[in-house]
Design a protein around this motif. Sequence first.
Motif, short mmCIF file in Angstrom:
data_model
loop_
_atom_site.label_atom_id
_atom_site.label_comp_id
_atom_site.label_asym_id
_atom_site.label_seq_id
_atom_site.Cartn_x
_atom_site.Cartn_y
_atom_site.Cartn_z
N ASN A 1 -1.33 -0.02 13.79
CA ASN A 1 -0.45 0.74 14.68
C ASN A 1 -0.01 2.05 14.04
OD1 ASN A 1 -0.59 -1.27 16.62
ND2 ASN A 1 1.24 -2.32 15.91
N TRP A 2 0.21 2.01 12.72
CA TRP A 2 0.65 3.22 12.02
C TRP A 2 -0.46 4.27 12.02
CZ3 TRP A 2 5.41 4.52 10.26
CH2 TRP A 2 5.52 5.60 9.40
N ILE A 3 -1.69 3.82 11.78
CA ILE A 3 -2.84 4.73 11.81
C ILE A 3 -3.05 5.24 13.24
CG2 ILE A 3 -5.34 4.91 11.44
CD1 ILE A 3 -4.92 2.70 9.24
N GLY A 4 -2.93 4.33 14.21
CA GLY A 4 -2.88 4.70 15.63
C GLY A 4 -4.09 5.44 16.15
N MET A 40 -1.35 8.69 12.60
CA MET A 40 -0.90 8.83 11.21
C MET A 40 -0.92 10.29 10.78
SD MET A 40 -2.46 7.01 7.82
CE MET A 40 -4.08 7.71 8.08
N ARG A 41 0.16 10.71 10.15
CA ARG A 41 0.25 12.08 9.66
C ARG A 41 -0.03 12.12 8.16
NH1 ARG A 41 6.14 13.59 11.09
NH2 ARG A 41 6.42 11.49 10.28
N ASP A 42 -0.29 13.32 7.67
CA ASP A 42 -0.42 13.48 6.22
C ASP A 42 0.90 13.12 5.55
OD1 ASP A 42 -3.04 14.20 6.43
OD2 ASP A 42 -2.67 16.34 6.34
N ALA A 43 0.80 12.59 4.34
CA ALA A 43 1.97 12.07 3.64
C ALA A 43 2.68 13.17 2.88
CB ALA A 43 1.54 10.96 2.68
N ILE A 44 3.97 13.37 3.18
CA ILE A 44 4.78 14.34 2.43
C ILE A 44 4.95 13.81 1.00
CG2 ILE A 44 7.04 15.41 2.25
CD1 ILE A 44 7.13 15.41 5.30
N PHE A 45 4.68 14.67 0.04
CA PHE A 45 4.57 14.21 -1.35
C PHE A 45 5.70 14.69 -2.26
CE2 PHE A 45 2.46 14.05 -5.58
CZ PHE A 45 2.14 12.70 -5.58
N GLY A 46 6.36 15.79 -1.92
CA GLY A 46 7.39 16.32 -2.81
C GLY A 46 8.75 15.71 -2.54
N ARG A 47 9.56 15.62 -3.61
CA ARG A 47 10.95 15.16 -3.49
C ARG A 47 11.83 16.11 -4.31
NH1 ARG A 47 8.70 12.62 -0.18
NH2 ARG A 47 8.76 10.38 0.23
N GLN A 48 12.99 16.46 -3.77
CA GLN A 48 13.88 17.39 -4.46
C GLN A 48 14.79 16.61 -5.42
OE1 GLN A 48 13.02 17.67 -1.11
NE2 GLN A 48 11.56 19.14 -1.96
N ILE A 95 -3.87 12.09 3.72
CA ILE A 95 -4.24 10.69 3.95
C ILE A 95 -4.96 10.55 5.29
CG2 ILE A 95 -2.00 10.13 5.01
CD1 ILE A 95 -2.20 7.37 3.74
N SER A 96 -4.72 11.49 6.20
CA SER A 96 -5.38 11.46 7.51
C SER A 96 -6.89 11.54 7.38
CB SER A 96 -4.86 12.59 8.40
OG SER A 96 -5.09 13.86 7.79
N ALA A 97 -7.38 12.12 6.30
CA ALA A 97 -8.82 12.20 6.08
C ALA A 97 -9.45 10.82 5.97
CB ALA A 97 -9.12 13.01 4.81
N TYR A 98 -8.65 9.87 5.52
CA TYR A 98 -9.15 8.51 5.29
C TYR A 98 -8.79 7.56 6.43
CZ TYR A 98 -10.36 9.85 0.53
OH TYR A 98 -10.95 10.45 -0.55
N ALA A 99 -8.32 8.10 7.56
CA ALA A 99 -7.81 7.25 8.64
C ALA A 99 -8.82 6.20 9.08
CB ALA A 99 -7.38 8.11 9.83
N GLU A 100 -10.05 6.61 9.34
CA GLU A 100 -11.04 5.66 9.84
C GLU A 100 -11.40 4.63 8.77
OE1 GLU A 100 -13.08 3.67 12.53
OE2 GLU A 100 -11.94 5.48 13.00
#
Length: 938
Positions: free
Chosen positions: A278-281, A482-490, A252-257
Motif C-alpha cells: 500500500n505504501w509503494i502504491g 511512494m515518494r523519495d525518502a527525505i534524508f536530512g535532519r536538522q 527510493i522510488s527508483a526501486y519501487a517495482e
Amino acid sequence: MDYQFKEIEQRWQEHWADKQTFKVAENTEKPKYYVLDMFPYPSGAGLHVGHPLGYIASDIFARYKRLKGYNVLHPMGYDSFGLPAEQYAIQTGQHPAITTETNINTYRRQLDKIGFSFDWSREVRTSDPQYYKWTQWIFMQLFNSWYNLETDRAEDISTLIEKFNSSGTEGVRAVCDEDVQQLLPSDWAAMTAEQKQAELLKYRLTYLKESTVNWCAALGTVLANDEVKDGFSERGGHPVEQKKMMQWSMRISAYAERLLSGLDTVDWPEPVKEMQRNWIGKSSGASVRFKIEGAGLVSEFSELKTDYIEVFTTRVDTIFGVSYLVLAPEHELVAKLTTLEQRAAVEQYIEQTRKKSELDRMADTKTVSGVFTGSYVINPVSGERIQLWIADYVLAGYGTGAVMGVPSGDQRDWLFARHFNLPVVQILDAQKDLDVQADPTKEGKYINSGFINGMTYSEAVSALNEWLESKGSGKAKINYRMRDAIFGRQRYWGEPIPIYFKDGLPYLIKEEELPLMLPEIDRYLPTETGEPPLGRAEDWKYEGKYEYELSTMPGWAGSSWYWYRYMNPNNTSDFASKEAMDYWKDVDLYIGGAEHATGHLLYSRFWNKFIKDLGYTQEEEPFKKLINQGMIQGRSNFVYRVVDEQGRGTNKLVSYGLKNQYKTSALHVDVNIVENDILNIAAFKAFRPEFEEAEFVMENGKYVCGVEVEKMSKSKFNVVNPDLLIENYGADTLRMYEMFLGPLEQSKPWNTNGIEGVFKFLRKFWRLFHNEAWEFQVSSDEPTKAELKSLHKIIKKVQDDIERFSFNTSVSSFMIAVNELTELKCNKSAILKDLVVVLSPYAPHICEELWTLLGYEAGSLSYAPYPEFKPEHLVEDEFSYPISINGKTRMNLNLSLTLEQSEVEAAVLGQSQIQSYLEGKAPKKIVFVKGRIINIVV
C-alpha cells in the motif's frame, strides 16, 4: 544442594564471557544460520520486561540451531544515534556521546543478566565513527550513482556521463527529476563544470531538492511522518507545521517495482507485506495535461515554466466528468496562479494547512475544505473551462500534486462539489449522485462522454490514451504513490553528511577523508540564524574554506545496512569482506516490531538492493524470514481516592471492592509495591508521602487494588524491571515465563503473579538429579519404556514447536515431562542428559550446571548434538486394561497389545486378586476388546 540460581547464573555468564563461547567464524564445513534482532536504541530508562520478548525467542532459536549443527551468527549492537540523547543534551548540556555510553552500559548489563548467546565480539554502534564511516561511504556511492531503467539497476554516474558525451540524452532511460534538459552531445560539451554538476544532480540517487517537510520549531528539526501525531511531535508534544526546505532525498522510488515484486519472495507476515504494498502504491493510469487558461497571454502568468498542469489519474475514462482541478497547497504553481482577489483567502488556507501533518491530511475524511485560486484550466478532451482550487487532501509529493475532481465518480469529489456548489456532470448512465460503484466494464455505460460513448471500459481507456498522446496532452503511465525518502535532519546527534558546497553546488569529500567526524559545539540547539546545530562549529570547513553540509543523516541511515557489518565488524578496508558476505549471505531469521514496516524494513530493502547493484552481494532481499513479536502490555494497579462534592481529593483511600460506595478518583500506583493485587501500604506511603496520614478503608484487613491492562510506561507506574525478577527468581525463570505468557506474535498483558509457577518447575527439574538430601545422584541403569516414552515425546514436541516458533507450548510440555519423570522416580543418566540438552535453549544456566554435574566438559552443552527422536519409543505395545467383574472394575493390568484373546484370558485369570473375587467360580464368559476393556461375567 537446593537450586541456587544466583550462583549458577553468575558462574555461567562469567564462563561464557571468559571463554567467548558464542564467538563465531566462517566455517564452510557447517551450514550457516543468521539469527538477528532489531537492535535497540539505548534509552536512559533501560530495559523493561517487554523489551526482551523477541530477544529471548531469537536466543532460543539460535541455541537450538547450534544444537542442530548449524554455524550460528547471533550478534547484538545499538542503534545509538537519535533525538532522545540530543534532547537530553539540550536540557543538560551533556554531550550525547556521554549519555549514550551510559545507557549502553546499562543495556549491556541487563542483557548479560538474561543470559543471551550473543557474539559480543561483533557488537556495532551506529554512533561509532568506525561504523558511520561506512554509512557515509554508502551515501557517497548513492551520490555517485543513477538508476538505469534499461538495465533495471543502479550504475555509476560515469556511465551516464559517457552517454551524454557520445549521444546526449537520446536513448537515456533514467529515474530522474521532471525538469531534466534534452541535450545533444554538443550541448553537454558546451556546459561548464558547474552546469554539468547541477544537471547530474537531477539524476543522482541522492540529491538536494526543495521538499515539503514536517518542521518542528521547538525541536529545531525535520520529523518523519511517524514522528508526528495530530499536528504535534510524538516526543515532547510540540507543534509541527508543513514547511518547504532544501533537503537531501534518496531516490527510493527508483526501486519501487523491485521493492514490490520482492515481497513475493520473502517469508514475512502478510500484514507487513500489505502495508508495504500500500505504501509503494502501484497504479496504472494516465498522465493528463490541463492547459492553464491565459498562460502565455496574461501578463501575471509570464513567469510560468509550463503552460499546463499535469495530473495522474487511474480513471482516465472519467475525464469528461471533470468539474474542477485541485492543487496541493504547497504546489509550486499556487502562488503564480492565485489571482489578486483570492490571494488573502489562499494564503490563510495555506497557513492553516502547515499545522497539519501529511498523515492527518490523508486521514481527514470528515471535513470538506478548500479555496478557489481564481484561475481556470481547460479540459484537454472536452475543451471545458474548469475552476482551479487548492485543498489540503492533495499532497505535493504524491503523484504530481494535482488531482482532477469528478463528482459523479468519487464520493469525496461529490461532497466537495456539493459543498462549494460546483457542477456535477453525469458520465455513466447507471450512476446516481452517491452511487460511485457502478461497473464501468460493461458496454453502453458512458453518457456525456464524447467519442467514448458506447465503448467498453478497456476500449475507452485505450482510445483516450491514444488520443491524448496524439495531441501531446498526455499518455498511459504507471505511477507509484511512494515518494523519495527525505534524508536530512536538522540535528546534531547523527551521521555528518560527507558533502561540502562550492559555488552553491554539493560535492563529495574524498573517500580517504572518511569518517567525517562530528565537530564539537557549545550548545545543541539551532543557531540564532536558524541553521542546524552543526552551524555552531567553529572553523569547521572543508579544506579550510568550503561550507560543509550542516544537516545530519536520519535515524534510519545506520540501521539500513547494519546486518552486513555484523558479518565483518572490524574490517577497515570495506564495510564487510566479500568472503564474509558470500558465506553469511543474508539474515535467515529477523525478529522485530511491525511498526517498522514502512520505515526501517522498507529502507533496509532499498539499501540492500542498491548494495547488490554495486556487486557486493548476490542477495536481492536482506531478511528471509521475519517475525513480528507482540507487545507485552503493562498490568496497571490503582488505588481509589475519595473526592468531596466539589470533586477535590480527600485523604481517604478505599479498597477496590468498596469504591462504588463512594465518589472516587483512580490513582496509578507502582506495580512493584503490589503483590497479587494487595497493596503494600507502608511502601505506598513511601511512594506517595502525601498519603502518610491517609485513612485506608480495607477489605478483610487488606487493601485490594484495581487492575487495568495498558501500555507499559513510566507515567503509569506499571513498568516491571527485569533486574528485580532476575534477583528474585533467576534469568532462566524469566526467559521461560516470558515465553509461557502466550504466542510470540500476540500481544499479552504482563502478570508477575504467574512467575512463581515457572520457578517451581525449574526447582522440580533440578530435583530430578538430586536425592532427598539434595545430593547430586543419578543412575546408570537402563531406562524403562515409560521413561523413554516420556523423553521422546518432549524431544519431538520441542523440536516441532521451535521450528514453528511456538515457544509457549513447549514450556507447558516441559512441565508435563518433568511431572511424568518425577512420578516414575526417574534419575537415569541416559534420560536426564538428553532432557538437559532439549531444555537448554530455554533455560541455559541451569542446564549448563547439570550438564557439568553429569560429567561433561564445562561449556560444551552449547554445541552438543540435539537428541535424535526415535518414533519407536512412542509406539504403544502394551495397554493398562481395566479388569471388571460383572461390570465393576476391580483392578488395572498392563498387558501386551500383541496377545491373542486366549493369552489375555490366561494372564487375567492367573492374577490372585482376580481369583479372590471369583471365589472359585468359573467365568461364564470373558468379554475382551483389544486396547479397551476386559470384563469377566460370572
